[in-house]
Scaffold this motif. Structure first.
Motif, PDB file in Angstrom:
ATOM      1  N   UNK A  42       0.844  -1.190   0.000  1.00  0.00           N
ATOM      2  CA  UNK A  42       0.000   0.000   0.000  1.00  0.00           C
ATOM      3  C   UNK A  42       0.885   1.248   0.000  1.00  0.00           C
ATOM      4  N   UNK A  43       0.368   2.339  -0.564  1.00  0.00           N
ATOM      5  CA  UNK A  43       1.049   3.629  -0.522  1.00  0.00           C
ATOM      6  C   UNK A  43       0.325   4.536   0.459  1.00  0.00           C
ATOM      7  N   UNK A  44       1.070   5.424   1.082  1.00  0.00           N
ATOM      8  CA  UNK A  44       0.493   6.328   2.064  1.00  0.00           C
ATOM      9  C   UNK A  44       0.905   7.759   1.747  1.00  0.00           C
ATOM     10  N   UNK A  45      -0.072   8.672   1.761  1.00  0.00           N
ATOM     11  CA  UNK A  45       0.166  10.086   1.523  1.00  0.00           C
ATOM     12  C   UNK A  45      -0.370  10.871   2.712  1.00  0.00           C
ATOM     13  N   UNK A  46       0.421  11.824   3.209  1.00  0.00           N
ATOM     14  CA  UNK A  46      -0.029  12.701   4.285  1.00  0.00           C
ATOM     15  C   UNK A  46       0.044  14.138   3.821  1.00  0.00           C
ATOM     16  N   UNK A  47      -0.950  14.913   4.218  1.00  0.00           N
ATOM     17  CA  UNK A  47      -0.975  16.326   3.861  1.00  0.00           C
ATOM     18  C   UNK A  47      -1.668  17.115   4.961  1.00  0.00           C
ATOM     19  N   UNK A  48      -1.382  18.392   4.984  1.00  0.00           N
ATOM     20  CA  UNK A  48      -2.018  19.292   5.941  1.00  0.00           C
ATOM     21  C   UNK A  48      -2.985  20.181   5.188  1.00  0.00           C
ATOM     22  N   UNK A  49      -4.177  20.326   5.737  1.00  0.00           N
ATOM     23  CA  UNK A  49      -5.188  21.217   5.183  1.00  0.00           C
ATOM     24  C   UNK A  49      -5.622  22.186   6.268  1.00  0.00           C
ATOM     25  N   UNK A  50      -6.211  23.282   5.853  1.00  0.00           N
ATOM     26  CA  UNK A  50      -6.796  24.240   6.782  1.00  0.00           C
ATOM     27  C   UNK A  50      -8.292  24.004   6.801  1.00  0.00           C
ATOM     28  N   UNK A  51      -8.874  24.054   7.979  1.00  0.00           N
ATOM     29  CA  UNK A  51     -10.309  23.854   8.099  1.00  0.00           C
ATOM     30  C   UNK A  51     -10.924  24.991   8.906  1.00  0.00           C
ATOM     31  N   UNK A  52     -12.073  25.445   8.442  1.00  0.00           N
ATOM     32  CA  UNK A  52     -12.866  26.435   9.168  1.00  0.00           C
ATOM     33  C   UNK A  52     -14.324  26.050   8.991  1.00  0.00           C
ATOM     34  N   UNK A  53     -15.202  26.626   9.772  1.00  0.00           N
ATOM     35  CA  UNK A  53     -16.632  26.326   9.649  1.00  0.00           C
ATOM     36  C   UNK A  53     -17.288  27.277   8.660  1.00  0.00           C
ATOM     37  N   UNK A  54     -18.117  26.703   7.793  1.00  0.00           N
ATOM     38  CA  UNK A  54     -18.931  27.503   6.891  1.00  0.00           C
ATOM     39  C   UNK A  54     -20.061  28.146   7.694  1.00  0.00           C
ATOM     40  N   UNK A  55     -20.823  29.013   7.073  1.00  0.00           N
ATOM     41  CA  UNK A  55     -21.947  29.664   7.754  1.00  0.00           C
ATOM     42  C   UNK A  55     -22.977  28.660   8.262  1.00  0.00           C
ATOM     43  N   UNK A  56     -23.113  27.516   7.564  1.00  0.00           N
ATOM     44  CA  UNK A  56     -24.071  26.495   7.992  1.00  0.00           C
ATOM     45  C   UNK A  56     -23.495  25.572   9.071  1.00  0.00           C
TER      46      UNK A  56
END
Length: 146
Positions: A42-56
């Motif tokens: 198996x291959x494994x990929x890691x990444x960082x994302x930014x998360x915020x809450x939408x208006x809903x």
């Protein structure tokens, strides 16, 4: 409030001797990162994302590997020639949805340094080549140990 979130995508049993990479950016100006040539593992990929809450109140994701509209975010895995491999007949992309990641999962992952959000996706498609298009069936994301 914005938070940084680490994601891990595990590509299960990909076709051997094919390059796979995360896509950074979009359009004709994209680049590949974390390129890996598949073997029998198996291959494994890691990444960082930014998360915020939408208006809903639902989470919205951003970052160099995030694609799509706010209600349909995803990450591309480039395959074969799309990942820069010159000696292959394959030119595909696999779309890994970010749907199903809940605020509770994000909070648990961010608050525990030994946790990460993870998903497993098939590396081989029904045609015997590398899986491509939107992952189907998509088993979703879960909190895992780093």
């Amino acid at each position: 409030m914005k938070q940084e979130l680490t994601l891990r995508i595990i590509l299960e049993t990909p076709l051997v001797d094919v390059d796979f990479a995360l896509q950074k950016g979009s359009g004709t100006g994209y680049h590949t990162i974390q390129k890996q040539r598949s073997t029998a593992r198996d291959l494994s990929f890691e990444c960082t994302v930014t998360v915020k809450n939408r208006l809903d109140g639902q989470p919205d994701f951003a970052g160099v590997v995030v694609q799509g509209t706010p209600s349909n975010r995803f990450i591309y895995i480039d395959i074969g020639a799309s990942a820069g491999q010159l000696d292959t007949v394959w030119r595909r992309r696999l779309k890994v949805p970010l749907r199903g990641i809940t605020t509770e999962m994000i909070d648990e992952s961010v608050s525990n340094p030994s946790s990460i959000l993870e998903t497993k996706v098939p590396g081989t498609g029904r045609d015997g080549g590398p899986a491509c298009g939107t992952v189907k069936p998509f088993m979703g994301w879960y909190v895992a140990t780093k």
